[in-house]
Design an enzyme around this catalytic site. Structure first.
Site, PDB file in Angstrom:
ATOM      1  N   GLU A  96       0.866  -1.097  -0.054  1.00  0.00           N
ATOM      2  CA  GLU A  96      -0.094   0.004   0.171  1.00  0.00           C
ATOM      3  C   GLU A  96       0.950   1.152   0.245  1.00  0.00           C
ATOM      4  OE1 GLU A  96      -2.273  -0.333   3.495  1.00  0.00           O
ATOM      5  OE2 GLU A  96      -3.346  -2.059   2.974  1.00  0.00           O
ATOM      6  N   LYS A 149       2.049   4.473   1.506  1.00  0.00           N
ATOM      7  CA  LYS A 149       2.101   5.245   2.791  1.00  0.00           C
ATOM      8  C   LYS A 149       1.519   6.522   2.497  1.00  0.00           C
ATOM      9  CE  LYS A 149       4.661   4.983   6.909  1.00  0.00           C
ATOM     10  NZ  LYS A 149       4.397   6.731   7.305  1.00  0.00           N
ATOM     11  N   ASP A 206       0.819  10.468   3.524  1.00  0.00           N
ATOM     12  CA  ASP A 206       1.511  11.399   4.599  1.00  0.00           C
ATOM     13  C   ASP A 206       0.247  12.486   4.987  1.00  0.00           C
ATOM     14  OD1 ASP A 206       3.512  12.339   6.110  1.00  0.00           O
ATOM     15  OD2 ASP A 206       4.266  13.540   4.395  1.00  0.00           O
ATOM     16  N   TYR A 253      -7.510   1.690   5.934  1.00  0.00           N
ATOM     17  CA  TYR A 253      -6.720   0.573   5.816  1.00  0.00           C
ATOM     18  C   TYR A 253      -6.507  -0.228   6.756  1.00  0.00           C
ATOM     19  CZ  TYR A 253      -3.346   3.943   7.664  1.00  0.00           C
ATOM     20  OH  TYR A 253      -2.855   4.885   8.697  1.00  0.00           O
ATOM     21  N   LYS A 268      10.404   3.459   3.258  1.00  0.00           N
ATOM     22  CA  LYS A 268      10.354   4.698   3.430  1.00  0.00           C
ATOM     23  C   LYS A 268      11.092   5.271   2.200  1.00  0.00           C
ATOM     24  CE  LYS A 268       8.791   7.181   6.455  1.00  0.00           C
ATOM     25  NZ  LYS A 268       8.917   7.484   8.083  1.00  0.00           N
ATOM     26  N   CYS A 301      18.864  46.345  13.614  1.00  0.00           N
ATOM     27  CA  CYS A 301      17.525  45.966  13.251  1.00  0.00           C
ATOM     28  C   CYS A 301      17.254  46.504  11.780  1.00  0.00           C
ATOM     29  CB  CYS A 301      16.360  46.261  14.069  1.00  0.00           C
ATOM     30  SG  CYS A 301      14.811  45.891  13.548  1.00  0.00           S
ATOM     31  N   CYS A 331      13.811  49.019  11.916  1.00  0.00           N
ATOM     32  CA  CYS A 331      14.011  50.168  12.704  1.00  0.00           C
ATOM     33  C   CYS A 331      15.472  50.771  12.850  1.00  0.00           C
ATOM     34  CB  CYS A 331      13.230  50.086  13.904  1.00  0.00           C
ATOM     35  SG  CYS A 331      14.303  49.262  15.230  1.00  0.00           S
ATOM     36  N   CYS A 374      16.226  42.744  18.189  1.00  0.00           N
ATOM     37  CA  CYS A 374      16.083  44.186  18.105  1.00  0.00           C
ATOM     38  C   CYS A 374      15.908  45.036  19.457  1.00  0.00           C
ATOM     39  CB  CYS A 374      15.102  44.410  17.136  1.00  0.00           C
ATOM     40  SG  CYS A 374      14.681  46.486  17.290  1.00  0.00           S
ATOM     41  N   CYS A 405      10.203  50.173  17.228  1.00  0.00           N
ATOM     42  CA  CYS A 405      10.383  49.234  15.941  1.00  0.00           C
ATOM     43  C   CYS A 405       9.062  48.820  15.456  1.00  0.00           C
ATOM     44  CB  CYS A 405      11.160  47.926  16.558  1.00  0.00           C
ATOM     45  SG  CYS A 405      11.351  46.858  15.065  1.00  0.00           S
TER      46      CYS A 405
END
Ligand code: ZN
Length: 693
Positions: free
Chosen positions: A123, A125, A127, A241, A329, A423, A426, A441, A447
């Site tokens: 089957e 798999k 996700d 399943y 996998k 920053c 600002c 910052c 800011c």
């Protein structure tokens, strides 16, 4: 259709039955087979008819009514569901050799000769997010997430909102009657298709809502919603399943079971195949890997299961994984692309977070445009530079990451990335704080980035929940200079109302809706929501509730925070540590905040905590666990009583548990509690403790 008021009770009953069946049929056709049988307008008309009849005859509302798929209210928090048969986790393999070794091990275990075939079911798999759905006499009763395999979250109401989820097992099939077991726990995976994922993210982006990293995240985020109405608006799908406990029915093979699932009305993955040899399994794997990107949903591998149940039973389990099944996998999906720019985002707390803007690239069906870089240390350690070609990886539920950079592809003028010392928004000085590698910052309210993020947080759903103010709108209003702080929001109508209504993309209606939402907030906000909305560092929803419960009113909280003892008062509250206490005390002593709060309390009615949760009992603030069967109430009744008395209900016993309420036939948890010395009380004592103090 007949006039509503002409319907007699009997006719209404018949019609409701018809409507329930018809609408379910249409849902299946629309969602599962992707071939609508009627127009949307016709569909809506049927729904409206159903609603009207139900309004007229509320006593006739059916358990499987289409109206019940929306508006189901969930509890404050997910309640827990114990899986009677644990939800399995599978062992993983990664190579072809592993496949042969796996089959060889099975053969040896069963003592079967080389010549004898072992039939396997292969089957894809999916996700997504595992679910369990218990049906009694064919009717859906309880749904849960996998959780830790033994105890999951109750998602009954959420599952019901998924169109292709059967609320009742089909009894009749084209080839005759299908047997319905007394009880069955059907298991499978809820997922979001790639297309629905793209659509959702697009609309979230437009609304300024949360954008999901991948379909799996989106499915999980959509299914695990406390408000099932949100789940309802997301397009989720599922495949069944497996099964947990089952009574009064038997099958010989897994593929027979899959046939039952189909007949009962469950979507079963069409790619599933019976394989006779290890070679067949390997070619199934290779085939699925090739098909992977063209499938409408994400898969992260394939699963092989021994088909015969008698063999499954003989093989049994190693720890919690079955010996008769394994997940093969796919390798983590990687791709190479160019890193165009390292952008620095400034968060609400001032944290500077680097984000890599990538040349968009398709990685396993998902277009990746950004990758996280975590912090300055990571950039330095991996020597990631702007303009580099980088290997990005998308694995499961994480945001794409940069695995490594490819220095050999660098141009001669490439320079290491220099993390800013100011920053970017600002210009304030930026510096490391504490032990972590994060740079902040120092601009605070100066800011614009911090202020905007703070405003976004203030209006967010978990905080004041002001609809119509997504991230984009906050930024817009901020840039227009109309809102500079939380107080300005409440003067928006008065000062800029007509301008806003005249703006492109706004219109009278959405402006009105926004003003209405703001006015609703003025009339009353629960104390905990208000505290959370303030965006005090480290104060999440749980701490906000804790503060609300301890201080009851905002006036009280503020006045206590203004005393020199603020820090001590806070650290005496269980659940608040010194770091958090410092942030909280600082917040209330900051003069900017004082000015803002003075104004906010004039505008907003902050409801004292007691109004909502109100009661103080012996159980308030205590952690309680239930085990065994109670005599005079159900487990969920007991839980909700405990919660409304201010207790926290847990499912696992630890030394932090205050009381274990033990009913009859209490098992393992009781003995653990005894060993840990946790007080064990009876149902009667529990009832006494529920009384108000
Ligand atoms: Zn700044």
């Amino acid at each position: 259709m007949r006039d509503l008021f002409d319907s007699t009770r009997e006719e209404a009953q018949k019609e409701l039955e018809f409507l329930a069946r018809r609408i379910r049929e249409l849902d299946v056709a629309y969602h599962q087979k992707d071939s609508p049988l009627v127009t949307d307008a016709e569909y809506d008309a049927l729904k409206r008819r159903n609603d009207a009849l139900e309004k007229l005859y509320p006593e006739l509302i059916r358990d499987d009514s289409p109206s019940k798929r929306v508006g189901m209210t969930a509890a404050d928090d997910f309640s827990k569901v114990t899986h009677t048969v644990p939800m399995l986790s599978l062992g993983n393999i990664f190579t072809k050799d592993d496949v042969y070794a796996f089959m060889e091990k099975i053969r040896r275990f069963l003592g079967l000769p080389e010549t004898e075939e072992i039939e396997m079911v292969a089957e894809p798999k999916i996700d997504g997010l595992s679910f369990s759905a218990v049906y009694e006499k064919g009717f859906f009763k309880v749904g849960a997430t996998r959780g830790d395999g033994s105890i999951g979250e109750d998602i009954t109401a959420n599952l019901k909102t998924i169109k292709e989820f059967p609320q009742e097992l089909k009894k009749q099939n084209s080839d005759g009657t299908v047997f319905i077991p007394d009880l069955i726990d059907v298991r499978g995976e809820v997922y979001m298709s790639k297309q629905d994922f793209f659509d959702l993210n697009k609309s979230q982006e437009e609304k300024g809502g949360r954008v999901f990293a991948n379909p799996r995240n989106a499915a999980a985020g959509s299914l695990r919603q406390l408000d099932p109405q949100i789940t309802q608006t997301r397009h989720l799908s599922l495949f069944a399943y497996a099964c947990g406990q089952v009574h009064s029915i038997h099958w010989e093979t897994h593929s027979q079971f899959l046939d039952y699932l189909k007949k009962w009305g469950f979507p079963v993955n069409p790619e599933i195949k019976i394989c006779k040899t290890a070679d067949d399994l390997v070619s199934f794997y290779e085939n699925m890997m090739e098909k992977r990107s063209s499938l409408p949903y994400d898969i992260d591998g394939v699963v092989y299961k021994v088909n015969r149940l008698d063999l499954q039973n003989r093989l049994g389990f190693i720890a919690r994984s079955p010996r008769w099944a394994i997940a093969h996998k796919f390798p983590a999906e990687q791709a190479i692309t160019r890193l165009n720019k390292i952008r620095i985002q400034v968060g609400r707390t001032g944290a500077l977070t680097p984000v890599a803007d990538l040349e968009p690239i398709n990685v396993g069906g998902v277009v990746v445009r950004h990758a996280t870089l975590h912090n300055s240390d990571e950039i330095e350690r991996k020597d990631i530079r702007e303009g580099d070609f980088v290997v990005i990886q998308r694995a499961g539920d994480v945001i794409p990451q940069i695995v490594k950079t490819l220095p050999e592809k660098r141009s001669a003028d490439s320079r290491p990335f220099v993390f800013p010392t100011v920053c970017p928004v600002c210009g304030s000085h930026a510096q490391k704080e504490g032990e972590d590698a994060v740079i902040y910052c120092t601009g605070g309210l100066v800011c614009p980035a911090q202020v905007q993020e703070g405003l976004k947080h203030f209006v967010s759903k978990e905080a004041l929940n002001i609809e119509g103010l997504g991230d984009k709108n906050i930024s817009l209003l901020f840039e227009l200079g109309w809102i500079r702080n939380a107080v300005d929001l409440f003067y928006l109508e008065e000062k800029h109302g007509s301008e806003l209504m005249a703006r492109d993309g706004w219109g009278v209606k959405s402006a009105h809706n926004l003003f209405e939402a703001l006015n609703r907030v003025k009339k009353g906000v629960p104390l905990d929501k208000f505290i959370y909305a303030l965006g005090i560092r480290e104060v999440g929803e749980v701490t906000a509730r804790l503060l609300a419960r301890n201080f009851i009113s905002f006036e009280n909280l503020r006045s206590q925070m203004r005393t020199e003892k603020a820090f001590d008062i806070l650290t005496h509250i269980e659940g608040i540590g010194p770091v958090m206490a410092e942030y909280i005390a600082d917040f209330f002593s900051e003069s900017h905040n004082e000015i803002l709060l003075d104004q906010l309390v004039q505008i907003i009615h902050i409801e004292p905590y007691e109004k909502k949760a109100g009661r103080i009992t012996e159980l308030t603030g205590k952690t309680v666990l239930f085990t065994g069967t109670l005599q005079n109430m159900t487990r969920s009744e007991a839980k909700s009583k405990a919660i409304s008395a201010g207790a926290k209900v847990v499912s696992g016993v630890s030394s932090k548990t205050d009381y274990v309420v033990a009913g009859s036939d209490a098992g393992n948890k009781l003995s653990i509690a005894e060993q840990l010395g946790v007080p064990i009380i009876t149902e009667d004592i529990f009832n006494q403790m529920l009384d108000d103090l």
